[in-house]
Design a protein around this motif. Structure first.
Motif, mmCIF file in Angstrom:
data_model
loop_
_atom_site.group_PDB
_atom_site.id
_atom_site.type_symbol
_atom_site.label_atom_id
_atom_site.label_comp_id
_atom_site.label_asym_id
_atom_site.label_seq_id
_atom_site.Cartn_x
_atom_site.Cartn_y
_atom_site.Cartn_z
ATOM 1 N N GLY A 25 0.830 -1.198 0.000
ATOM 2 C CA GLY A 25 0.000 0.000 0.000
ATOM 3 C C GLY A 25 0.862 1.245 0.000
ATOM 4 N N PHE A 26 0.215 2.401 -0.079
ATOM 5 C CA PHE A 26 0.918 3.679 -0.101
ATOM 6 C C PHE A 26 0.445 4.562 1.052
ATOM 7 N N ALA A 27 1.382 5.313 1.611
ATOM 8 C CA ALA A 27 1.082 6.324 2.633
ATOM 9 C C ALA A 27 1.883 7.555 2.252
ATOM 10 N N THR A 28 1.337 8.347 1.350
ATOM 11 C CA THR A 28 2.084 9.449 0.759
ATOM 12 C C THR A 28 1.297 10.756 0.843
ATOM 13 N N GLY A 29 2.019 11.857 0.586
ATOM 14 C CA GLY A 29 1.381 13.165 0.538
ATOM 15 C C GLY A 29 0.688 13.520 1.832
ATOM 16 N N MET A 30 -0.502 14.060 1.747
ATOM 17 C CA MET A 30 -1.243 14.521 2.919
ATOM 18 C C MET A 30 -1.706 13.371 3.811
ATOM 19 N N TYR A 31 -1.610 12.135 3.322
ATOM 20 C CA TYR A 31 -2.028 10.981 4.118
ATOM 21 C C TYR A 31 -0.857 10.245 4.764
ATOM 22 N N ALA A 32 0.329 10.821 4.685
ATOM 23 C CA ALA A 32 1.501 10.211 5.327
ATOM 24 C C ALA A 32 1.569 10.680 6.780
ATOM 25 N N ASN A 33 0.584 10.255 7.556
ATOM 26 C CA ASN A 33 0.539 10.628 8.968
ATOM 27 C C ASN A 33 -0.175 9.532 9.748
ATOM 28 N N ILE A 34 0.033 9.526 11.046
ATOM 29 C CA ILE A 34 -0.484 8.455 11.900
ATOM 30 C C ILE A 34 -1.996 8.382 11.849
ATOM 31 N N GLU A 35 -2.672 9.525 11.945
ATOM 32 C CA GLU A 35 -4.134 9.520 11.990
ATOM 33 C C GLU A 35 -4.724 8.878 10.740
ATOM 34 N N SER A 36 -4.154 9.164 9.578
ATOM 35 C CA SER A 36 -4.684 8.619 8.333
ATOM 36 C C SER A 36 -4.491 7.112 8.214
ATOM 37 N N MET A 37 -3.436 6.587 8.819
ATOM 38 C CA MET A 37 -3.105 5.169 8.660
ATOM 39 C C MET A 37 -3.519 4.306 9.853
ATOM 40 N N LYS A 38 -4.014 4.939 10.914
ATOM 41 C CA LYS A 38 -4.266 4.206 12.158
ATOM 42 C C LYS A 38 -5.272 3.070 11.978
ATOM 43 N N ASN A 39 -6.436 3.339 11.401
ATOM 44 C CA ASN A 39 -7.451 2.286 11.276
ATOM 45 C C ASN A 39 -7.006 1.168 10.350
ATOM 46 N N PHE A 40 -6.270 1.533 9.311
ATOM 47 C CA PHE A 40 -5.743 0.504 8.406
ATOM 48 C C PHE A 40 -4.785 -0.418 9.146
ATOM 49 N N SER A 81 3.982 1.164 -10.860
ATOM 50 C CA SER A 81 5.389 0.916 -11.184
ATOM 51 C C SER A 81 6.194 0.461 -9.970
ATOM 52 N N ILE A 82 5.983 1.090 -8.820
ATOM 53 C CA ILE A 82 6.756 0.724 -7.625
ATOM 54 C C ILE A 82 6.450 -0.705 -7.161
ATOM 55 N N LYS A 118 10.854 4.036 1.733
ATOM 56 C CA LYS A 118 10.786 5.480 1.526
ATOM 57 C C LYS A 118 11.249 5.822 0.112
ATOM 58 N N THR A 119 10.468 6.635 -0.566
ATOM 59 C CA THR A 119 10.839 7.079 -1.902
ATOM 60 C C THR A 119 11.866 8.198 -1.791
ATOM 61 N N ASN A 120 12.573 8.455 -2.871
ATOM 62 C CA ASN A 120 13.567 9.535 -2.869
ATOM 63 C C ASN A 120 12.995 10.838 -3.414
ATOM 64 N N ILE A 170 4.645 2.108 1.135
ATOM 65 C CA ILE A 170 5.559 3.045 0.494
ATOM 66 C C ILE A 170 5.196 4.444 0.951
ATOM 67 N N THR A 171 6.162 5.201 1.423
ATOM 68 C CA THR A 171 5.896 6.557 1.890
ATOM 69 C C THR A 171 6.939 7.519 1.354
ATOM 70 N N ASP A 172 6.550 8.790 1.273
ATOM 71 C CA ASP A 172 7.478 9.819 0.792
ATOM 72 C C ASP A 172 7.802 10.842 1.870
ATOM 73 N N THR A 173 7.493 10.505 3.130
ATOM 74 C CA THR A 173 7.712 11.449 4.211
ATOM 75 C C THR A 173 9.007 11.149 4.965
ATOM 76 N N ASN A 174 9.547 12.184 5.604
ATOM 77 C CA ASN A 174 10.705 12.024 6.486
ATOM 78 C C ASN A 174 10.305 12.114 7.951
ATOM 79 N N ASP A 175 9.025 12.024 8.217
ATOM 80 C CA ASP A 175 8.511 12.098 9.585
ATOM 81 C C ASP A 175 8.903 10.827 10.335
ATOM 82 N N GLU A 176 9.873 10.945 11.224
ATOM 83 C CA GLU A 176 10.402 9.774 11.933
ATOM 84 C C GLU A 176 9.356 9.150 12.852
#
Length: 265
Positions: free
Chosen positions: A8-23, A75-76, A59-61, A38-44
């Motif tokens: 799955g993907f966790a990118t952009g505005m949805y790369a945060n705990i609240e968005s992914m918690k229920n999943f 593609s990924i 993590k994508t570059n 796959i995520t594009d965030t640097n949020d540790e």
């Protein structure tokens, strides 16, 4: 050896705990196998949260825009799947608008590709799916597919080789279209290509799972079952709990119910 894989993907505005918690909470109630996000965030803190659910975080570059995701989500996964030679069954899963109510791999039938449908036909969805297909193709193609139930681009399953083939077919089709300009309506729509190719018999052997059955309920703008049982699980009119509930976030009462149940268990 674990032969199953969810991507799955966790990118952009949805790369945060609240968005992914229920999943994350819901899938780990029923499935303890390989799960790659796959995520594009640097949020540790976010990455740490995902890893607490035994998620393999890639993590994508670069940042993935909404427009880029239309292609990157095909593609990924090719590279991800190829990195797990032992895997036999693969699910490409939406994340932030999806919860699990059972182990999804228990519902696969073993076909090369297994796709899920929505509640309406393409013709009945003029604002989205019909318009997308008319934009990408021509009226003759639209006439060919208009009576077909919409095949959802947010949940695809199958054998590893079948999913790789599907991903490559969609990526190759995207190359026929100019790159979408940020802020402009996209010309290439991955879901439209998949719907057209299914009707044109250009996909490997494919099984369609109808929405609202025991496997997947997709209940966004095209609706479907939204009733809850007394334990807070979504059920069909026949009282069956679909293993996967997709696009539940369009319904405030479901968001409230799932938040309450999943975050208190």
């Amino acid at each position: 050896m674990d032969k199953n894989l969810i991507i799955g993907f966790a990118t952009g505005m949805y790369a945060n705990i609240e968005s992914m918690k229920n999943f994350c909470i819901s899938i780990r109630k029923y499935y303890d196998g390989k799960l790659v996000l796959i995520t594009d965030t640097n949020d540790e803190e976010f990455v740490k949260y995902l890893k607490s659910y035994n998620v393999i975080v890639l993590k994508t570059n670069k940042l993935i825009s909404v427009e880029d995701l239309m292609i990157e989500r095909w593609s990924i996964p090719i590279k991800v799947i190829e990195g797990f030679p032992e895997v036999e069954n693969v699910i490409l899963s939406d994340t932030r608008d999806l919860v699990y109510q059972a182990n999804p791999f228990d519902y696969l039938v073993g076909d090369e590709i297994e796709l899920t449908t929505e509640n309406k036909t393409i013709e009945e969805c003029q604002h989205w799916n019909a318009r997308w297909i008319r934009t990408m193709y021509d009226e003759e193609v639209y006439e060919l597919v208009k009576d077909q139930k919409i095949i959802c681009g947010g949940y695809m399953c199958g054998k590893r080789d079948g999913i790789i083939k599907l991903c490559k077919i969609i990526v190759d089709e995207s190359k026929r279209y100019p790159k979408t300009i940020v802020g402009q309506p996209p010309i290439f729509i991955d879901q439209s290509a998949m719907n057209v190719f299914y009707r044109q018999k250009k996909l490997p052997s494919t099984t369609l799972h109808p929405t609202g059955g025991p496997f997947v309920a997709t209940i966004g703008s095209n609706m479907g079952p939204t009733k809850l049982d007394n334990e807070g699980y979504l059920v069909t009119d026949e009282g069956v709990r679909p293993a996967v509930v997709h696009q539940y976030d369009r319904h405030p009462h479901l968001v409230e119910a799932f938040n309450k149940r999943l975050r208190s268990e």
